[in-house]
Scaffold this active site. Structure first.
Site, PDB file in Angstrom:
ATOM      1  CB  THR A  80      92.100  55.128  31.749  1.00 28.00           C
ATOM      2  OG1 THR A  80      92.058  54.955  30.344  1.00 28.00           O
ATOM      3  CG2 THR A  80      91.178  56.250  32.149  1.00 28.00           C
ATOM      4  NE  ARG A  81      98.737  56.235  27.147  1.00 26.77           N
ATOM      5  CZ  ARG A  81      98.918  55.117  26.433  1.00 26.77           C
ATOM      6  NH1 ARG A  81      99.060  53.951  27.027  1.00 26.77           N
ATOM      7  NH2 ARG A  81      98.976  55.159  25.129  1.00 26.77           N
TER       8      ARG A  81
ATOM      9  CG  HIS B 174      85.747  52.477  23.482  1.00 27.38           C
ATOM     10  ND1 HIS B 174      85.179  53.547  22.839  1.00 27.38           N
ATOM     11  CD2 HIS B 174      87.096  52.585  23.285  1.00 27.38           C
ATOM     12  CE1 HIS B 174      86.129  54.266  22.262  1.00 27.38           C
ATOM     13  NE2 HIS B 174      87.306  53.705  22.517  1.00 27.38           N
TER      14      HIS B 174
ATOM     15  CG  HIS C 125      87.762  50.555  28.501  1.00 27.42           C
ATOM     16  ND1 HIS C 125      87.543  50.946  27.206  1.00 27.42           N
ATOM     17  CD2 HIS C 125      89.041  50.133  28.556  1.00 27.42           C
ATOM     18  CE1 HIS C 125      88.640  50.786  26.505  1.00 27.42           C
ATOM     19  NE2 HIS C 125      89.573  50.274  27.288  1.00 27.42           N
TER      20      HIS C 125
ATOM     21  NE  ARG D  81      98.078  40.124  27.425  1.00 26.79           N
ATOM     22  CZ  ARG D  81      98.860  40.543  26.449  1.00 26.79           C
ATOM     23  NH1 ARG D  81      98.849  41.802  26.072  1.00 26.79           N
ATOM     24  NH2 ARG D  81      99.669  39.694  25.835  1.00 26.79           N
TER      25      ARG D  81
END
Ligand code: PPS
Length: 570
Positions: A194-195, A199, A202, A288
């Site tokens: 992740t970057r 929340h 996730h 996605r």
């Protein structure tokens, strides 16, 4: 399914004693000061994160990687990891030369034994690796406008890793993570790349993904270089630490990855998979539009939403890491819980809530409510600390236009109006003033103009970062340089480009400083608009033409723009 092989992975470091010796001997070598991206690449080369690479790609490997994602020996490798240098530096380098690779403070990190030196076909690299030679892609822009013209390749002798002073305890090499997994007896590990801040959705989706694969979870955020405009990694890591407490104890761990992302979508997903395999993971979540760069210059997506998943699936066995599908989680109000969007049978009978990334940024910008069902209070507090409402952030107004177009006059009027409103300190970086105080040794060649504009950009970015208002008014004739300045500033606050579009005829007719006359007579060389180019901005935040309009009106138009962007309050 095969179980992970958590044996140590080969690193490129020499022993401590050899490193001490090499450090002394390297005093006689030519030195290359690594760029921030090259430091990230070198760290992962040396610690095995980029295994099986043994150094920066040779020309043959580079060609194979660009053309079909494999090294010359047939191993899968999707991303060209190259050492780009300037033409000037490359002049003195031949195959057989050893080069000391140093960090930005001059500390030696490694020695590169050069085997190859070549001038790459950057347009071809852009088209094959990133899908299009389009400057709207951040990595293509980097390739053409930041990367040097010449590539050097060859094996690396690792002396020491780059030093990090932040979050030391959260940074792990592939071998440190492998040892950790061995120690805890974790056999299946799902990595989450992740970057962005995490929340509740996730947290739900990562936890579910791990449960479905009957695996433990590694939150593996990128803290090297991400997409321009992303939330800075200091804020993100404080957010990740808060979210970590939400997972059942000892199911999940957090480790920081000093990767320089390229936003290359499908190829990037495959690359991320190899890097996670090297860190001991057996699975990786691919969502996605994984590592998507945003829209191209025609306003369309660079890649299809599932291209990354398809390419990953095709090469899964070569990657050695299994893909876990990313489920879009949405909040069902009546049941007060998150559920996978495609598993909700009674969709038309329930209320589904979701807040997009754009909507979240708007709420932060405008200081609006962020509900508890969406995020964790600790995360929201952190985000509000670094992203106060726009009316409390610093920003830069960047005027650009021909000499005599009226930039300085409007900029001065704007400065006074903003000072009258009060609240934030205002600094004017006018073209002439900058040339006197910051850039007195520079002329008007392209190279010197670029240095001048980047200096202005640097000062403006520092002012913006510290909550002030910077007003810049140089000619700034080149699109690429203005974009570089935009990226520097947007990391900290808004960048408002104002094109003062007064025509050349009008500027020349006014000729307030008498310079156009001298330029026409050939007494001033490289004069913008006469004997030097001016690339007008295609999509500035605002365009004003001063012909027949008074200064006050132009400055007022800028004020209205700043109000509409939420940067100042009426
Ligand atoms: S640049 O291209 O942005 O670095 O130029 P900048 O620093 O804004 O230029 C500041 C002023 O320099 C005067 N001047 C010239 N301009 C353009 N080309 C040439 N060759 C040149 N020589 C001197 C000119 O008065 C610029 O001021 P402004 O305020 O734009 O009229």
């Amino acid at each position: 399914m095969s179980l992970p092989n958590l044996a140590p992975i080969p690193e490129l470091y020499v022993s401590h004693e050899s490193a001490q010796k090499l450090k002394i001997e390297a005093g006689n070598l030519v030195s290359w000061d690594l760029t921030p991206r090259q430091i990230c690449d070198l760290e992962l080369l040396m610690n095995g994160g980029f295994y099986p690479l043994k150094g920066f790609l040779s020309e043959e490997d580079y060609n194979c990687v660009v053309e079909d994602m494999h090294l010359a020996n047939g191993a899968l490798w999707p991303m060209p990891i190259t050492l780009d240098v300037s033409e000037k530096f490359a002049e003195g380098i031949e195959p057989g030369t050893d080069i000391a690779l140093r960090d930005q403070e001059g500390v030696i990190l490694a020695i590169l034994s050069v085997t190859d030196k070549w001038v790459p076909n950057k347009a071809n690299e852009a088209a094959k690796v990133f899908g299009a030679d389009d400057l709207a892609h951040p990595a293509v822009n980097y390739l053409h406008n930041t990367a040097g013209a010449v590539y050097l390749g060859g094996p690396i002798t690792g002396i020491q890793p780059p030093v990090h002073y932040d979050f030391k305890a959260r940074r792990d090499t592939p071998n440190e993570l492998r040892a950790y997994f061995r120690k805890l007896g974790w056999r299946k590990i799902v990595a989450f790349q992740t970057r962005n801040p995490l929340h509740r959705a996730h947290q739900e989706l990562t936890f579910r993904a791990a449960k479905e694969a009957q695996a433990n979870l590694l939150i593996h955020p990128v803290v090297g270089l991400t997409k321009p405009g992303d939330v800075d990694h200091f804020t993100r890591v404080r957010c990740y630490e808060a979210v970590l407490d939400q997972y059942p104890q000892s199911t999940t761990t957090l480790s920081l990855l000093n990767l320089a992302m390229r936003m290359a979508g499908p190829r990037e997903a495959v690359w991320h998979g190899i890097i996670r395999r090297n860190h001991g993971c057996t699975h990786m979540i691919v969502g996605r539009d994984h590592a998507g760069p945003g829209k191209n210059s025609a306003g369309e997506d660079f890649y299809g939403p599932y291209d990354a998943q398809e390419l990953f699936a095709k090469h899964q066995s070569e990657i050695g890491c299994e893909m876990v599908d990313f489920k879009q989680m949405v909040y069902v109000q009546e049941r007060a819980q998150y559920e996978p969007a495609d598993e909700i049978a009674d969709k038309d009978k329930v209320t589904i809530l979701n807040i997009s990334g754009t909507e979240l940024r708007r709420r932060l910008r405008e200081g609006l409510e962020i509900p508890d069902w969406f995020s964790f209070p600790e995360v929201v507090t952190e985000l509000r600390r670094t992203s106060p409402p726009r009316s409390k952030q610093g920003f830069t107004v960047f005027f650009t236009g021909l000499s005599g177009s009226g930039k300085s006059t409007i900029a001065n009027a704007l400065m006074v109006k903003l000072m009258e409103m009060g609240g934030r300190p205002v600094t004017l970086l006018d073209g002439d003033v900058v040339r006197k105080h910051l850039s007195s040794e520079l002329g008007f060649s392209k190279e010197h103009r670029d240095i001048n504009i980047k200096r202005i950009g640097y000062v403006a970015s520092e002012i913006t970062k510290n909550g002030g208002i910077a007003i810049c008014a140089p000619i700034a004739p080149y699109t690429a340089t203005r974009r570089a300045v935009r990226e520097m500033i947007e990391a900290y606050g808004a960048f408002v480009e104002v094109h003062v579009a007064t025509s050349l005829e009008e500027c020349e007719a006014r000729d307030r400083k008498g310079l156009y006359k001298l330029a026409r007579e050939g007494k001033i060389k490289e004069f913008t608009g006469i004997s030097d180019p001016y690339e007008a901005p295609a999509t500035p935040e605002l365009r004003v033409d001063t012909t027949g309009v008074d200064v006050d009106h132009c400055a007022h138009q800028v004020i209205l723009k700043l109000e509409s962007m939420g940067l100042i309050k009426a």
